[in-house]
Scaffold this active site. Structure first.
Site, PDB file in Angstrom:
ATOM      1  N   ASP A 109       0.889  -1.130  -0.044  1.00 43.16           N
ATOM      2  CA  ASP A 109      -0.029  -0.064   0.064  1.00 43.16           C
ATOM      3  C   ASP A 109       1.016   1.086   0.029  1.00 43.16           C
ATOM      4  O   ASP A 109       1.541   1.535   1.023  1.00 43.16           O
ATOM      5  CB  ASP A 109      -0.835   0.012   1.293  1.00 43.16           C
ATOM      6  CG  ASP A 109      -1.948   1.166   1.208  1.00 43.16           C
ATOM      7  OD1 ASP A 109      -1.590   2.159   0.594  1.00 43.16           O
ATOM      8  OD2 ASP A 109      -2.880   1.096   1.941  1.00 43.16           O
ATOM      9  N   HIS A 110       0.802   1.933  -1.059  1.00 42.54           N
ATOM     10  CA  HIS A 110       2.285   2.833  -1.224  1.00 42.54           C
ATOM     11  C   HIS A 110       1.775   4.116  -0.294  1.00 42.54           C
ATOM     12  O   HIS A 110       2.828   4.786   0.201  1.00 42.54           O
ATOM     13  CB  HIS A 110       2.175   3.505  -2.822  1.00 42.54           C
ATOM     14  CG  HIS A 110       1.083   4.269  -3.120  1.00 42.54           C
ATOM     15  ND1 HIS A 110      -0.165   3.974  -3.669  1.00 42.54           N
ATOM     16  CD2 HIS A 110       1.022   5.520  -3.066  1.00 42.54           C
ATOM     17  CE1 HIS A 110      -1.213   4.873  -4.164  1.00 42.54           C
ATOM     18  NE2 HIS A 110      -0.465   5.850  -3.471  1.00 42.54           N
ATOM     19  N   HIS A 151      -6.027   2.663   1.948  1.00 45.85           N
ATOM     20  CA  HIS A 151      -5.288   4.099   2.200  1.00 45.85           C
ATOM     21  C   HIS A 151      -5.965   4.557   3.533  1.00 45.85           C
ATOM     22  O   HIS A 151      -5.110   5.001   4.353  1.00 45.85           O
ATOM     23  CB  HIS A 151      -5.401   5.005   1.218  1.00 45.85           C
ATOM     24  CG  HIS A 151      -4.450   4.515  -0.175  1.00 45.85           C
ATOM     25  ND1 HIS A 151      -3.681   3.560   0.007  1.00 45.85           N
ATOM     26  CD2 HIS A 151      -4.931   4.895  -1.468  1.00 45.85           C
ATOM     27  CE1 HIS A 151      -3.382   3.347  -1.240  1.00 45.85           C
ATOM     28  NE2 HIS A 151      -4.023   4.139  -2.214  1.00 45.85           N
TER      29      HIS A 151
END
Length: 509
Positions: free
Chosen positions: A197-198, A260
């Protein structure tokens, strides 16, 4: 007598942890993510001397290219998208050990060629390289690639670490996520799996833990006794662009909230871990998710609002509505905006509403967490001309201007006691005089090191979907008809205002 060598205090914390020689394989190596993010991230790691001394890159994709053609494509991507202008000598050294393998993701011949190329790198260097397989493909290929790696014995090596990095989305609902986990864990052990999950690679997101646990002034008030409510916002000022094929099947809830925004919530609400090791941190995050009671389908309307943007003006330019975008069905009920009211039912947070919202084509682009403290119970400051004592508010901005601000009540100069809010601000760019690394730089390096703290564990994935799945089912059970609308460039649909309790309101975008 020899003089003891003293450590230079200016170098403290700047030492580089060694990374074992690594061969990185990117599946989907000609795709948009590889061009815009992964290849530039690898260059910047090389520029900073963070890549292992011996490093190989293999691109695997369905389109036909020769090795030199792919090197030229990679060079062009790095020159175009790197956050710093590439140095020719660094770029040449990085691309020296790049190979490309064409093939379908279910084609046995491609995996046999891949296996031979990995072994050839080992033999040429006289070193057994660690293997990292990065799945930068459409989600439907994740199980295909994982199974193929297992079938061709690429999932284990007796003398090397083997890891697989899986991009989001990890499933489209609870059942599909569980099925994907089952498939992945048939071929790989959990310790080998890095679900990316960037957002977790962003410096400001990581700094939330340092901010909370390294500063004694905040932790004593970080609970239900002092905090009135929390708002987590991930607003975008652009539409869906050319992503209609993906976005109309996903929607804002799956695209941003399930991963996110809920990740931001866990870092905000977690208890202090015993240590900042991968499992200790992820244990605390999972506890937060388990403390959020999943809504019943019949209660979804009370805690969730969705909407679609219509035509409007954003940044001075006229934009189309969602239903007018190319590739979007005229009767689409896909949400481009979501607002939720959740509560974490544990000792620290019980009774504190946590509001989440995300949307496309809103007034401005911002990702932030705003923590509003309870108001001071004192009326003496209500003088004429005074704004009055407003609740203190702590705002952690993830993007675009990374930093932290704290609003305080201060006296306006003059003879009378008049109060208005003022801000104390800290910004990364000015405080550290350096540009924060891209999230993918940190995450790729962590995957090569085997450091899993910023990656999602299988039970965490399950807990995330357990919260979101009932909302999806609740919406699916509702009667058809148009969704609430909001004009592009606005604050979002008016219906979202009813979620906010106790006289509070959404922060203006």
């Amino acid at each position: 007598m020899a003089t003891a060598v003293q450590e230079n205090p200016l170098t403290k914390g700047l030492e580089r942890l060694p990374v074992h020689p690594t061969t990185l394989v990117i599946f989907g190596a000609t795709g948009d993510l590889a061009h815009r993010k992964l290849l530039p991230a690898l260059y910047n790691l090389a520029h900073e001397g963070a890549l292992p001394e011996r490093f190989n890159l293999i691109g695997f994709s369905r389109s036909e290219h020769e090795h030199e053609d792919y090197k030229a494509m990679a060079r062009e991507s790095i020159e175009r998208f790197s956050r710093r202008s590439p140095k020719p000598e660094v770029l040449d050294a990085l691309l020296e050990h790049v190979k490309y393998i064409p093939g379908n993701f279910d084609d046995a011949a491609g995996y046999e060629q891949l296996s031979k190329q990995i072994e050839a790198f080992d033999e040429q260097a006289g070193v057994t390289f660690n293997r990292v397989f990065y799945l930068s493909t459409a989600p439907e290929f994740f199980p295909v690639i994982v199974q193929a790696l297992g079938e061709h014995k690429l999932n284990r090596h007796k003398d090397a670490e083997v890891r697989v990095v899986i991009e989001k989305p990890f499933g489209t609902d609870l059942e599909s996520a569980r099925e994907l986990n089952r498939i992945v864990l048939r071929s790989f052990r959990e310790q080998q799996v890095f679900r990316i999950d960037h957002y977790l690679g962003k410096e400001t997101v990581q700094n939330m833990m340092a901010f909370r646990f390294a500063n004694a002034m905040f932790e004593p008030v970080w609970n239900r006794n002092y905090i009135d409510h929390v708002q987590i916002t991930a607003a975008e000022d652009i539409g869906i662009g050319t992503r209609a094929g993906y976005y109309d099947h996903a929607g804002a809830l799956r695209d941003l909230v399930q991963n996110h925004i809920l990740q931001l919530l866990t870092l905000l609400c977690m208890e202090p871990p015993v240590s900042f090791t991968a499992d200790e941190v992820r244990d605390e995050k999972v506890k937060v998710l388990h403390a959020i009671q999943p809504p019943r389908a019949e209660d979804v309307a009370e805690i969730a609002v969705r909407g679609q943007y219509t035509s409007g003006v954003v940044g001075g330019e006229q934009v189309r509505g969602y239903l007018e975008e190319d590739g979007v069905p005229a009767d689409s009920r896909t949400e481009t905006y979501v607002a939720l009211r959740l509560k974490v039912s544990n000792w620290r947070w019980a009774g504190v509403p946590i509001y989440l919202r995300t949307g496309k084509c809103l007034a401005r682009k911002v990702t932030e967490i705003a923590v509003t403290l309870k108001p001071v119970p004192h009326l003496a400051f209500q003088q004429e001309g005074s704004v009055g004592v407003q609740p203190n508010q702590l705002v952690l901005t993830v993007q675009p201007n990374e930093g932290v601000s704290l609003s305080l009540g201060a006296k306006i100069p003059g003879a009378t006691m008049r109060i208005r809010p003022v801000n104390m601000e800290f910004q990364y760019g000015t405080s550290f005089m350096s540009e924060s690394p891209e999230a993918y730089e940190r995450l790729i390096l962590d995957a090569m090191r085997g450091e899993a703290t910023l990656f999602t564990r299988n039970d965490e994935v399950d807990a995330l979907w357990s919260i979101i799945d009932p909302i999806l089912k609740g919406w699916a059970s509702q009667d058809g008809g148009p969704l609430p609308q909001y004009e592009a460039g606005s604050q979002g649909p008016e219906e979202a205002d009813r979620l906010v309790e106790g006289g509070a309101h959404w922060r203006a975008l």
